[in-house]
Design a protein around this motif. Sequence first.
Motif, PDB file in Angstrom:
ATOM      1  N   CYS B  23       0.837  -1.199   0.000  1.00 41.29           N
ATOM      2  CA  CYS B  23       0.000   0.000   0.000  1.00 41.29           C
ATOM      3  C   CYS B  23       0.870   1.246   0.000  1.00 41.29           C
ATOM      4  CB  CYS B  23      -0.909  -0.005   1.226  1.00 41.29           C
ATOM      5  SG  CYS B  23      -1.810   1.535   1.501  1.00 41.29           S
ATOM      6  N   SER B  24       0.535   2.185  -0.871  1.00 45.78           N
ATOM      7  CA  SER B  24       1.162   3.505  -0.847  1.00 45.78           C
ATOM      8  C   SER B  24       0.102   4.523  -0.473  1.00 45.78           C
ATOM      9  CB  SER B  24       1.762   3.851  -2.214  1.00 45.78           C
ATOM     10  OG  SER B  24       2.865   3.027  -2.493  1.00 45.78           O
ATOM     11  N   THR B  31      -0.213   7.995   8.004  1.00 48.43           N
ATOM     12  CA  THR B  31      -0.794   6.901   8.800  1.00 48.43           C
ATOM     13  C   THR B  31      -1.516   5.941   7.868  1.00 48.43           C
ATOM     14  OG1 THR B  31      -1.109   8.410  10.666  1.00 48.43           O
ATOM     15  CG2 THR B  31      -2.368   6.354  10.690  1.00 48.43           C
ATOM     16  N   VAL B  32      -1.262   4.647   8.065  1.00 44.92           N
ATOM     17  CA  VAL B  32      -1.871   3.626   7.220  1.00 44.92           C
ATOM     18  C   VAL B  32      -2.612   2.623   8.094  1.00 44.92           C
ATOM     19  CG1 VAL B  32      -1.451   1.712   5.647  1.00 44.92           C
ATOM     20  CG2 VAL B  32      -0.150   3.838   5.392  1.00 44.92           C
ATOM     21  N   CYS B  91      -6.600  -0.900   2.211  1.00 50.27           N
ATOM     22  CA  CYS B  91      -5.659  -0.014   2.889  1.00 50.27           C
ATOM     23  C   CYS B  91      -6.296   1.373   2.932  1.00 50.27           C
ATOM     24  CB  CYS B  91      -4.353   0.014   2.106  1.00 50.27           C
ATOM     25  SG  CYS B  91      -3.198   1.292   2.612  1.00 50.27           S
ATOM     26  N   ALA B  92      -6.172   2.045   4.055  1.00 46.72           N
ATOM     27  CA  ALA B  92      -6.693   3.401   4.202  1.00 46.72           C
ATOM     28  C   ALA B  92      -5.588   4.287   4.755  1.00 46.72           C
ATOM     29  CB  ALA B  92      -7.897   3.421   5.134  1.00 46.72           C
ATOM     30  N   TYR B 105      -8.939   7.638   3.923  1.00 41.72           N
ATOM     31  CA  TYR B 105      -9.223   7.477   2.497  1.00 41.72           C
ATOM     32  C   TYR B 105      -8.727   6.104   2.061  1.00 41.72           C
ATOM     33  CZ  TYR B 105     -10.227  12.438   2.530  1.00 41.72           C
ATOM     34  OH  TYR B 105     -10.779  13.664   2.812  1.00 41.72           O
ATOM     35  N   PHE B 106      -9.591   5.386   1.361  1.00 40.93           N
ATOM     36  CA  PHE B 106      -9.317   3.998   1.034  1.00 40.93           C
ATOM     37  C   PHE B 106      -8.741   3.821  -0.367  1.00 40.93           C
ATOM     38  CE2 PHE B 106     -11.032   1.405   4.469  1.00 40.93           C
ATOM     39  CZ  PHE B 106     -11.735   2.355   5.196  1.00 40.93           C
ATOM     40  N   GLY B 107      -7.930   2.784  -0.502  1.00 39.04           N
ATOM     41  CA  GLY B 107      -7.453   2.360  -1.806  1.00 39.04           C
ATOM     42  C   GLY B 107      -8.447   1.425  -2.459  1.00 39.04           C
ATOM     43  N   PRO B 108      -8.125   0.940  -3.667  1.00 41.95           N
ATOM     44  CA  PRO B 108      -9.041   0.077  -4.412  1.00 41.95           C
ATOM     45  C   PRO B 108      -9.123  -1.347  -3.865  1.00 41.95           C
ATOM     46  CG  PRO B 108      -7.009   0.358  -5.615  1.00 41.95           C
ATOM     47  CD  PRO B 108      -6.929   1.270  -4.433  1.00 41.95           C
ATOM     48  N   GLY B 109      -8.160  -1.728  -3.021  1.00 43.23           N
ATOM     49  CA  GLY B 109      -8.191  -3.054  -2.423  1.00 43.23           C
ATOM     50  C   GLY B 109      -7.425  -4.099  -3.215  1.00 43.23           C
TER      51      GLY B 109
END
Lengths: 113, 115
Positions: B23-24, B31-32, B91-92, B105-109
């Motif tokens: 995750c980037s 913060t992840v 990942c957020a 804020y979330f990634g596409p997964g």
Amino acid sequence: EDQVTQSPEALRLQEGESSSLNCSYTVSGLRGLFWYRQDPGKGPEFLFTLYSAGEEKEKERLKATLTKKESFLHITAPKPEDSATYLCAVRNYYGGSQGNLIFGKGTKLSVKP
Amino acid sequence: DAGVTQSPTHLIKTRGQQVTLRCSPKSGHDTVSWYQQALGQGPQFIFQYYEEEERQRGNFPDRFSGHQFPNYSSELNVNALLLGDSALYLCASSQHLAGTTETQYFGPGTRLLVL
């Protein structure tokens, strides 16, 4: 135990038929209630954050409101592109400003033309 | 402005294997958080990283571990995969600011299938 319950599980509307989605919560000190939209197979997309009872926020056809026990997502004159799963989440006091989100199972909205 | 990115998009593994997801975070975020979303369910919190340390952890076994790098990117590792680990892993990212409540804020997964 902190808990979020969303209703209904699924909602079918005709284009232009307004309605509301419900999010009931039990939390140890609310530190934010969040609404997200999720399209199939994709990550949740942020819509709104509400912090205190009486607060309201709007974005296009969507309006979110908050009371001490629940939040509503009102959809006015929906269009087919509003079809998605809408997720509600809360953050509790003990998690702090960066605390994890506690999600409900979501409401799957389908809008037919 | 690039949003949250995750890799790979899809992954198929066999029971007992190990997997690493990446995750980037969104630009400016430090913060992840990682979540697991089973089909038809809401996301469930796994853990959160800030300043390269695990800060919070949800109710997941030690088979789930993570890491955060100096550039704020993060990895999620799952050992000894079980069929029940099949899910969408999200990942957020957020920005740590004292005294505020930050939006994630979330990634596409990453869709993981364990056979």
